[in-house]
Motif scaffolding. Structure first.
Motif, PDB file in Angstrom:
ATOM      1  N   ASP A   1       0.808  -1.074   0.062  1.00 56.21           N
ATOM      2  CA  ASP A   1       0.010   0.175  -0.007  1.00 56.21           C
ATOM      3  C   ASP A   1       0.838   1.150  -0.065  1.00 56.21           C
ATOM      4  O   ASP A   1       1.522   1.434   1.060  1.00 56.21           O
ATOM      5  N   ALA A   2       0.877   1.962  -1.259  1.00 52.28           N
ATOM      6  CA  ALA A   2       1.856   3.034  -1.243  1.00 52.28           C
ATOM      7  C   ALA A   2       1.560   4.308  -0.245  1.00 52.28           C
ATOM      8  O   ALA A   2       2.363   4.842   0.182  1.00 52.28           O
ATOM      9  N   GLN A   3       0.260   4.302   0.395  1.00 51.48           N
ATOM     10  CA  GLN A   3       0.275   5.249   1.318  1.00 51.48           C
ATOM     11  C   GLN A   3       1.306   4.768   2.771  1.00 51.48           C
ATOM     12  O   GLN A   3       1.336   5.927   3.314  1.00 51.48           O
ATOM     13  N   VAL A   4       1.461   3.835   3.115  1.00 47.94           N
ATOM     14  CA  VAL A   4       2.222   3.668   4.268  1.00 47.94           C
ATOM     15  C   VAL A   4       3.261   2.522   4.005  1.00 47.94           C
ATOM     16  O   VAL A   4       4.093   2.221   5.036  1.00 47.94           O
ATOM     17  N   HIS A   5       3.642   2.133   2.732  1.00 45.99           N
ATOM     18  CA  HIS A   5       4.663   1.320   2.599  1.00 45.99           C
ATOM     19  C   HIS A   5       6.094   2.091   2.820  1.00 45.99           C
ATOM     20  O   HIS A   5       6.308   2.987   2.970  1.00 45.99           O
ATOM     21  N   ALA A   6       6.681   1.249   3.439  1.00 43.56           N
ATOM     22  CA  ALA A   6       8.038   1.350   4.250  1.00 43.56           C
ATOM     23  C   ALA A   6       9.127   1.653   3.082  1.00 43.56           C
ATOM     24  O   ALA A   6      10.172   0.941   3.099  1.00 43.56           O
ATOM     25  N   PHE A   7       9.055   2.735   2.385  1.00 44.49           N
ATOM     26  CA  PHE A   7      10.183   2.899   1.339  1.00 44.49           C
ATOM     27  C   PHE A   7      11.422   3.206   2.097  1.00 44.49           C
ATOM     28  O   PHE A   7      11.402   4.072   2.947  1.00 44.49           O
ATOM     29  N   GLU A   8      12.819   3.162   1.512  1.00 43.91           N
ATOM     30  CA  GLU A   8      13.825   3.496   1.916  1.00 43.91           C
ATOM     31  C   GLU A   8      13.905   4.860   1.404  1.00 43.91           C
ATOM     32  O   GLU A   8      13.829   5.178   0.230  1.00 43.91           O
TER      33      GLU A   8
ATOM     34  N   ALA B   1      -0.274   9.644   1.306  1.00 46.08           N
ATOM     35  CA  ALA B   1       0.023   8.820   0.336  1.00 46.08           C
ATOM     36  C   ALA B   1       1.264   9.444  -0.423  1.00 46.08           C
ATOM     37  O   ALA B   1       2.427   8.869  -0.707  1.00 46.08           O
ATOM     38  N   PHE B   2       1.092  10.610  -1.072  1.00 48.97           N
ATOM     39  CA  PHE B   2       2.136  11.448  -1.796  1.00 48.97           C
ATOM     40  C   PHE B   2       3.271  12.111  -1.075  1.00 48.97           C
ATOM     41  O   PHE B   2       4.397  11.859  -1.439  1.00 48.97           O
ATOM     42  N   THR B   3       3.011  12.175   0.301  1.00 44.94           N
ATOM     43  CA  THR B   3       4.127  12.582   1.242  1.00 44.94           C
ATOM     44  C   THR B   3       4.831  11.269   1.533  1.00 44.94           C
ATOM     45  O   THR B   3       6.173  11.693   1.330  1.00 44.94           O
ATOM     46  N   ASN B   4       4.407   9.994   1.647  1.00 43.37           N
ATOM     47  CA  ASN B   4       5.130   8.873   1.779  1.00 43.37           C
ATOM     48  C   ASN B   4       5.906   8.549   0.594  1.00 43.37           C
ATOM     49  O   ASN B   4       7.283   8.176   0.405  1.00 43.37           O
ATOM     50  N   ILE B   5       5.231   8.818  -0.753  1.00 38.88           N
ATOM     51  CA  ILE B   5       6.022   8.600  -1.868  1.00 38.88           C
ATOM     52  C   ILE B   5       7.013   9.539  -2.270  1.00 38.88           C
ATOM     53  O   ILE B   5       8.137   9.322  -2.692  1.00 38.88           O
ATOM     54  N   GLY B   6       7.014  10.807  -1.811  1.00 41.34           N
ATOM     55  CA  GLY B   6       7.873  11.897  -1.973  1.00 41.34           C
ATOM     56  C   GLY B   6       9.235  11.718  -1.135  1.00 41.34           C
ATOM     57  O   GLY B   6      10.212  11.736  -1.578  1.00 41.34           O
ATOM     58  N   ARG B   7       8.949  11.004   0.220  1.00 47.83           N
ATOM     59  CA  ARG B   7      10.132  10.727   0.750  1.00 47.83           C
ATOM     60  C   ARG B   7      10.851   9.494   0.071  1.00 47.83           C
ATOM     61  O   ARG B   7      12.145   9.383   0.468  1.00 47.83           O
TER      62      ARG B   7
ATOM     63  N   GLY C   1       4.338  18.267  -0.278  1.00 45.48           N
ATOM     64  CA  GLY C   1       5.755  18.806  -0.323  1.00 45.48           C
ATOM     65  C   GLY C   1       6.336  18.817  -1.639  1.00 45.48           C
ATOM     66  O   GLY C   1       7.512  19.138  -1.824  1.00 45.48           O
ATOM     67  N   PHE C   2       5.627  18.727  -2.670  1.00 42.12           N
ATOM     68  CA  PHE C   2       6.284  18.655  -4.066  1.00 42.12           C
ATOM     69  C   PHE C   2       5.999  20.075  -4.640  1.00 42.12           C
ATOM     70  O   PHE C   2       5.506  20.871  -4.046  1.00 42.12           O
ATOM     71  N   GLU C   3       6.740  20.591  -5.512  1.00 36.26           N
ATOM     72  CA  GLU C   3       7.045  21.744  -6.185  1.00 36.26           C
ATOM     73  C   GLU C   3       6.924  21.667  -7.693  1.00 36.26           C
ATOM     74  O   GLU C   3       7.112  20.511  -8.250  1.00 36.26           O
ATOM     75  N   ASN C   4       6.783  22.783  -8.463  1.00 33.87           N
ATOM     76  CA  ASN C   4       6.639  22.797  -9.708  1.00 33.87           C
ATOM     77  C   ASN C   4       5.470  21.887 -10.270  1.00 33.87           C
ATOM     78  O   ASN C   4       5.779  20.974 -11.259  1.00 33.87           O
ATOM     79  N   VAL C   5       4.507  21.876  -9.518  1.00 36.67           N
ATOM     80  CA  VAL C   5       3.335  20.786 -10.109  1.00 36.67           C
ATOM     81  C   VAL C   5       2.603  21.334 -11.318  1.00 36.67           C
ATOM     82  O   VAL C   5       2.250  22.732 -11.315  1.00 36.67           O
ATOM     83  N   SER C   6       2.531  20.554 -12.278  1.00 39.60           N
ATOM     84  CA  SER C   6       1.604  20.779 -13.428  1.00 39.60           C
ATOM     85  C   SER C   6       1.120  19.850 -13.856  1.00 39.60           C
ATOM     86  O   SER C   6       1.207  18.746 -13.707  1.00 39.60           O
TER      87      SER C   6
END
Length: 281
Positions: free
Chosen positions: A105-112, A134-140, A202-207
């Motif tokens: 689950d990308a919302q809580v997955h423990a990405f490195e 979810a996108f905060t977790n992906i951003g990390r 926390g993303f920037e340059n969103v288009s």
């Protein structure tokens, strides 16, 4: 698999919906393949890039990204065990050694943290219970300056398959089908909401750029109508009415789709947002 918070989506994509998509991988790829080139060209995957494919499904975009990254590594993440099984089989058959798939689950997955240079998704990011989390977790998971591009559904005016379904509104309980806001295929139809969610993450340059593509939905109108109504959303609608009403709906949809038959196929236009953003450096 790690902890899941999107339990409703996990149930759907590990039940009939996921099994149906896995069984019909080639058909769904024929529907959505027109979005591959805009997505992958925009994100500009380079040799040795580490790529994360969110909601990878049966893995077509994951495999395409793997070919572009060359000696890089590509991870496909999805909630659906049936679709991931199909993804692994196909990648093995194509002898792609730089691809791995994980059930999560990308919302809580423990990405490195800071692992990936690029994140991509083709229609895989609209199902989060809490998109900002979810996108905060992906951003990390992205390195500083890492880039993201994804395809998500736009409004019904550019989606001929949805217009075809809407033609059944006097037969099936269409109301609320595809409504924005809650998790589902049209949760991110509003570009202002996309900007709000990604900025909060926390993303920037969103288009968000509007893109369209033609997809093949069947060999003829009968085939395409059956395919649409046997999918998860179609079954949800038809399950609420009697068998004789289901038959009426199938005949009506077949008649609607006949106008899109050409050269041995039913082709329908789909509309989407191509969203890009960066993690701050």
């Amino acid at each position: 698999m790690q902890h899941i918070v999107n339990t409703d989506q996990a149930q759907a994509w590990n039940g009939y919906e996921g099994t149906y998509w896995a069984r019909n991988q080639d058909r769904w790829d024929a529907v959505n393949t027109g979005f591959n080139e805009p997505l992958l060209t925009t994100v500009a995957i380079k040799e040795r890039d580490r790529v994360l494919d969110i909601g990878c499904g049966a893995g077509q975009t994951t495999r395409l990204a793997a070919r572009r990254s060359g000696s890089g590594q590509v991870l496909g993440l999805d909630l659906s065990a049936p679709m991931l099984a199909r993804a692994r089989e196909t990648a093995q058959r194509e002898d792609l050694g730089n691809v791995t798939f994980e059930h999560g689950d990308a919302q809580v997955h423990a990405f490195e943290p800071g692992t990936f240079d690029v994140m991509i998704s083709r229609f895989g990011v609209m199902f989060f219970a809490d998109p900002a989390v979810a996108f905060t977790n992906i951003g990390r998971a992205l390195r500083p300056g890492g880039r993201m591009a994804f395809i998500c559904g736009a409004g019904p005016e550019g989606n001929e398959w949805l217009q075809a379904i809407a033609a059944l509104s006097d037969i099936l309980p269409i109301g609320g089908f595809g409504a924005p806001g809650s998790p589902g295929m049209f949760s991110l139809v509003d570009p202002d909401r996309i900007h709000e969610v990604l900025s909060a993450a926390g993303f920037e340059n969103v288009s968000a750029a509007h893109v369209e593509a033609q997809g093949t939905w069947g060999q003829d109108a009968d085939d395409a109508a059956a395919f649409l109504l046997d999918s998860g959303p179609g079954r949800h609608l038809t399950s609420q009415v009697a068998p004789e009403v289901q038959d009426r709906a199938r005949h009506r949809l077949t008649d609607v789709l006949r106008a899109h038959e050409e050269n041995g196929a039913v082709r329908l236009r789909s509309s989407a947002w191509l969203v890009t953003a960066h993690r701050p450096k």
